[in-house]
Write an enzyme that holds these catalytic residues in place. Structure first.
Site, mmCIF file in Angstrom:
data_model
loop_
_atom_site.group_PDB
_atom_site.id
_atom_site.type_symbol
_atom_site.label_atom_id
_atom_site.label_comp_id
_atom_site.label_asym_id
_atom_site.label_seq_id
_atom_site.Cartn_x
_atom_site.Cartn_y
_atom_site.Cartn_z
ATOM 1 N N HIS A 60 -51.088 -1.601 72.206
ATOM 2 C CA HIS A 60 -52.034 -2.513 71.565
ATOM 3 C C HIS A 60 -51.284 -3.697 70.954
ATOM 4 O O HIS A 60 -50.259 -3.513 70.314
ATOM 5 C CB HIS A 60 -52.806 -1.748 70.481
ATOM 6 C CG HIS A 60 -54.051 -2.438 70.031
ATOM 7 N ND1 HIS A 60 -54.038 -3.587 69.283
ATOM 8 C CD2 HIS A 60 -55.348 -2.145 70.227
ATOM 9 C CE1 HIS A 60 -55.287 -3.958 69.036
ATOM 10 N NE2 HIS A 60 -56.101 -3.102 69.607
ATOM 11 N N HIS A 94 -42.309 -10.607 57.021
ATOM 12 C CA HIS A 94 -41.649 -9.506 56.304
ATOM 13 C C HIS A 94 -40.761 -8.795 57.318
ATOM 14 O O HIS A 94 -41.223 -8.471 58.418
ATOM 15 C CB HIS A 94 -42.746 -8.566 55.752
ATOM 16 C CG HIS A 94 -42.223 -7.496 54.855
ATOM 17 N ND1 HIS A 94 -41.498 -6.426 55.324
ATOM 18 C CD2 HIS A 94 -42.341 -7.314 53.516
ATOM 19 C CE1 HIS A 94 -41.196 -5.631 54.313
ATOM 20 N NE2 HIS A 94 -41.694 -6.148 53.187
ATOM 21 N N THR A 133 -39.584 -5.802 57.882
ATOM 22 C CA THR A 133 -40.001 -4.531 58.500
ATOM 23 C C THR A 133 -41.510 -4.452 58.699
ATOM 24 O O THR A 133 -41.983 -3.624 59.462
ATOM 25 C CB THR A 133 -39.571 -3.331 57.625
ATOM 26 O OG1 THR A 133 -40.160 -3.489 56.322
ATOM 27 C CG2 THR A 133 -38.061 -3.249 57.498
#
Lengths: 298, 298
Positions: B82, B168, B170
């Protein structure tokens, strides 16, 4: 899961607004009880209250309201077009959510026992709560009305389920029971011929060979120049709205008459209409658990 | 009257059950918040959570869950079918009860501002909450996915609505928005000819000239030997289910094909089906206030 029961008590006061407010007041501002509606009829001299709540909270509120009704209503001077036998004429409990009919019957019996004891009031259990088949039908229980109750209660077969064998002097007799929700569903026909509405009513209603949970009569809507099959659907879970609607369409064909529309009077549970939508769309494997509101109310 | 909003956050973890439980946990045991469902997909490596609640309580819970997701998900090693751009990939708010779209947009913005600040996370507003027309479409916002966000955020037209201009490390980037409820509605046709389902899909969907709030594609149901018009109804209050159903019936006639049934996948608001029942029964002057559940939930 929160249990929700509906209660639709009928009180024999439809004219004095002050008294009506007093009777309705115990359903206000209580946790677990919600007053949805109350509508009075001056000709009937009667107020119909619709309230929902959790079983215990509902019990407390209805017993309190019954006490108020006994205080403010005097049946000795009560007149009105609607048949009635007591100040608190009838108190049906209706399962709404996470409640079985057995639990609704149980609640009806608890309220009957408590109120009979507290107010020295004779009480019949009726419909699903009835103790004998003869008492299932409210019309039979109420026959004789307030004025005839003194004699009626002396007959062994009409000894009340709870309370004394004598009517309460000012409050008469009360019927408490449990039933499925009623749906008032009317189908309008493109004709002014009342005879046709009456014939179709006979074909679709239980009484004369039609659907099990359907009561129907023909009615004239004079101002619109049309007629109507006016119905009470007494258990939409077994006699679906779309079924009687399509049956009326089929019967009307015999007279070359079309359906022009329908009416739903008052409240009904969402399931009655969702079932109908699922039929017309042919939805496979549908579950009420797919309805957001079902899940929110759990 | 209690306000109820639905939120369907998608988190980029569909395999590690332990991590999924940690992410979902903030939606449990909180007053005014109810976790309705969460379903994970291993191939997508994604979990879709469905939660409803009062606006303030929901805000607290979702911001907390976002914090957990940032802790346990590392997008640097995330793989899945996805498209995704962040650990908390997308957070749509959906008005359910006594809430306007404006209020849902307001809540989306509040959550975006708070989470961006708290977690140093770049956030785009999308759909009804979008700050520009280009940001309305989630697919456009997400284009480039996690791996492409560093470059994308440097473009002036893709400066995030809240948070830093850098993804960000991670957790990547998040899209927060507001939209109407989606209804996944599929209509099954009595043919195995996929071409027919595709042609009908083109006729009924917005993209190619059909109904404004309908997305549709043709799909084969191989095990049943039939085909399906598979739809997302993006605003059932404006494009009713019965309307697309009857339109498909009319289009299918061209090929001499009948509808054999339909499917509703997942949750939908009762109003989508009640509106359909009211259409087929031709109910005059119906109001949602007549539905018992509407009144109980007030």
């Amino acid at each position: 899961m929160k249990k929700i029961i509906q209660c639709v008590p009928n009180f024999s006061e439809g004219r004095d607004l002050d008294k009506i407010e007093k009777i309705v007041n115990p359903f206000r501002g209580k946790n677990g009880v919600k007053l949805l509606d109350y509508s009075r009829d001056e000709d009937h001299n009667r107020v119909v209250v619709t309230v929902v709540g959790e079983p215990e909270a509902l019990k407390v509120a209805i017993v309190e309201a019954m006490g108020v009704a006994i205080e403010v209503i005097d049946m000795r001077s009560h007149e009105g077009q609607h048949p009635r036998m007591g100040a608190i004429d009838v108190v049906p409990f209706i399962p709404v959510k996470n409640v079985s009919m057995t639990e609704a019957v149980e609640l009806a019996k608890e309220v009957a026992m408590e109120a009979a004891d507290k107010y020295d009031l004779p009480i019949f259990l009726y419909e699903k709560a009835a103790s004998t088949p003869e008492r299932e039908n409210l019309a039979k229980v109420r026959k004789g009305e307030y004025e005839g109750m003194k004699d009626k209660l002396q007959q062994p077969e009409w000894k009340p389920d709870f309370g004394p064998d004598m009517p309460h002097e000012t409050a008469g007799v009360t019927a408490i029971g449990a039933r499925m929700p009623l749906v008032a569903f009317n189908v309008n026909l493109a004709t002014d011929d009342l005879e046709i509405a009456n014939k179709i009513s006979k074909n679709v209603r239980y009484l004369s060979g039609g659907l099990r949970y359907c009561k129907a009569i023909g009615i004239e809507l004079k101002e619109r120049g049309i007629v109507q099959v006016s119905m009470n659907m007494t258990d939409y879970t077994k006699t679906a709205l779309y079924r009687v609607f399509e049956l009326i369409r089929i019967e009307a064909k015999r007279y070359g008459v079309n359906i022009v529309g329908s009416e739903i009077i008052g409240l009904l549970p969402m399931e009655a209409l969702i079932d109908t939508a699922v039929y017309y769309l042919g939805v496979e494997d549908f579950s009420m658990e797919q309805v957001l509101e079902t899940r929110i109310m759990e």
